[in-house]
Design a protein around this motif. Sequence first.
Motif, PDB file in Angstrom:
ATOM      1  N   GLU A  42       0.836  -1.202   0.000  1.00  0.00           N
ATOM      2  CA  GLU A  42       0.000   0.000   0.000  1.00  0.00           C
ATOM      3  C   GLU A  42       0.872   1.255   0.000  1.00  0.00           C
ATOM      4  O   GLU A  42       0.582   2.220  -0.708  1.00  0.00           O
ATOM      5  CB  GLU A  42      -0.926   0.008   1.205  1.00  0.00           C
ATOM      6  CG  GLU A  42      -2.012  -1.026   1.146  1.00  0.00           C
ATOM      7  CD  GLU A  42      -2.936  -0.975   2.349  1.00  0.00           C
ATOM      8  OE1 GLU A  42      -2.855  -0.024   3.155  1.00  0.00           O
ATOM      9  OE2 GLU A  42      -3.765  -1.895   2.477  1.00  0.00           O
ATOM     10  N   ARG A  53      -7.492   2.839  -1.713  1.00  0.00           N
ATOM     11  CA  ARG A  53      -8.837   2.618  -1.169  1.00  0.00           C
ATOM     12  C   ARG A  53      -8.875   1.380  -0.286  1.00  0.00           C
ATOM     13  O   ARG A  53      -9.486   1.383   0.760  1.00  0.00           O
ATOM     14  CB  ARG A  53      -9.858   2.481  -2.299  1.00  0.00           C
ATOM     15  CG  ARG A  53      -9.986   3.727  -3.149  1.00  0.00           C
ATOM     16  CD  ARG A  53     -10.649   4.836  -2.330  1.00  0.00           C
ATOM     17  NE  ARG A  53     -10.609   6.116  -2.979  1.00  0.00           N
ATOM     18  CZ  ARG A  53     -11.575   6.622  -3.709  1.00  0.00           C
ATOM     19  NH1 ARG A  53     -12.665   5.923  -3.923  1.00  0.00           N
ATOM     20  NH2 ARG A  53     -11.451   7.811  -4.240  1.00  0.00           N
ATOM     21  N   ARG A  54      -8.260   0.286  -0.757  1.00  0.00           N
ATOM     22  CA  ARG A  54      -8.207  -0.953   0.019  1.00  0.00           C
ATOM     23  C   ARG A  54      -7.205  -1.889  -0.627  1.00  0.00           C
ATOM     24  O   ARG A  54      -6.732  -1.639  -1.737  1.00  0.00           O
ATOM     25  CB  ARG A  54      -9.573  -1.612   0.144  1.00  0.00           C
ATOM     26  CG  ARG A  54     -10.115  -2.207  -1.138  1.00  0.00           C
ATOM     27  CD  ARG A  54     -11.520  -2.777  -0.915  1.00  0.00           C
ATOM     28  NE  ARG A  54     -12.014  -3.413  -2.108  1.00  0.00           N
ATOM     29  CZ  ARG A  54     -12.083  -4.729  -2.285  1.00  0.00           C
ATOM     30  NH1 ARG A  54     -11.676  -5.541  -1.343  1.00  0.00           N
ATOM     31  NH2 ARG A  54     -12.555  -5.230  -3.404  1.00  0.00           N
ATOM     32  N   SER A  55      -6.920  -2.985   0.058  1.00  0.00           N
ATOM     33  CA  SER A  55      -6.037  -4.004  -0.510  1.00  0.00           C
ATOM     34  C   SER A  55      -6.486  -5.368  -0.011  1.00  0.00           C
ATOM     35  O   SER A  55      -7.217  -5.481   0.972  1.00  0.00           O
ATOM     36  CB  SER A  55      -4.582  -3.731  -0.134  1.00  0.00           C
ATOM     37  OG  SER A  55      -4.405  -3.856   1.261  1.00  0.00           O
ATOM     38  N   LYS A  56      -6.042  -6.401  -0.723  1.00  0.00           N
ATOM     39  CA  LYS A  56      -6.358  -7.773  -0.345  1.00  0.00           C
ATOM     40  C   LYS A  56      -5.330  -8.698  -0.973  1.00  0.00           C
ATOM     41  O   LYS A  56      -4.527  -8.286  -1.807  1.00  0.00           O
ATOM     42  CB  LYS A  56      -7.762  -8.151  -0.792  1.00  0.00           C
ATOM     43  CG  LYS A  56      -7.942  -8.224  -2.302  1.00  0.00           C
ATOM     44  CD  LYS A  56      -9.348  -8.660  -2.667  1.00  0.00           C
ATOM     45  CE  LYS A  56      -9.461  -8.879  -4.166  1.00  0.00           C
ATOM     46  NZ  LYS A  56     -10.769  -9.407  -4.540  1.00  0.00           N
TER      47      LYS A  56
END
Length: 90
Positions: A42, A53-56
């Motif tokens: 990130e 915004r987000r991570s996975k």
Amino acid sequence: MRLTIAAALAVAFAAISPALADGYKDCTKLDKASWKPAAEAEAKAKDAGYEVRRSKVEGTCYEVYGVKGDKLYELFYSPEDLSLKHTIAK
């Protein structure tokens, strides 16, 4: 007759389903215990100018969703060395 149509639809869907997936899933062969932290992926995206915004985890990749220039991007980083492997603009 219904069974034949159902079987044909199942075969057709199985043939196109890989094309529906847009993710990149093969970034490393290392065991997860050896991966660098996702927060570092990130941070790399932020350093590159993305608003994260987000991570996975996607397969063996870190997938980071970010916005840059009013456009959404999916960035795929190797958890091994945090190199950028693939980018998809949405």
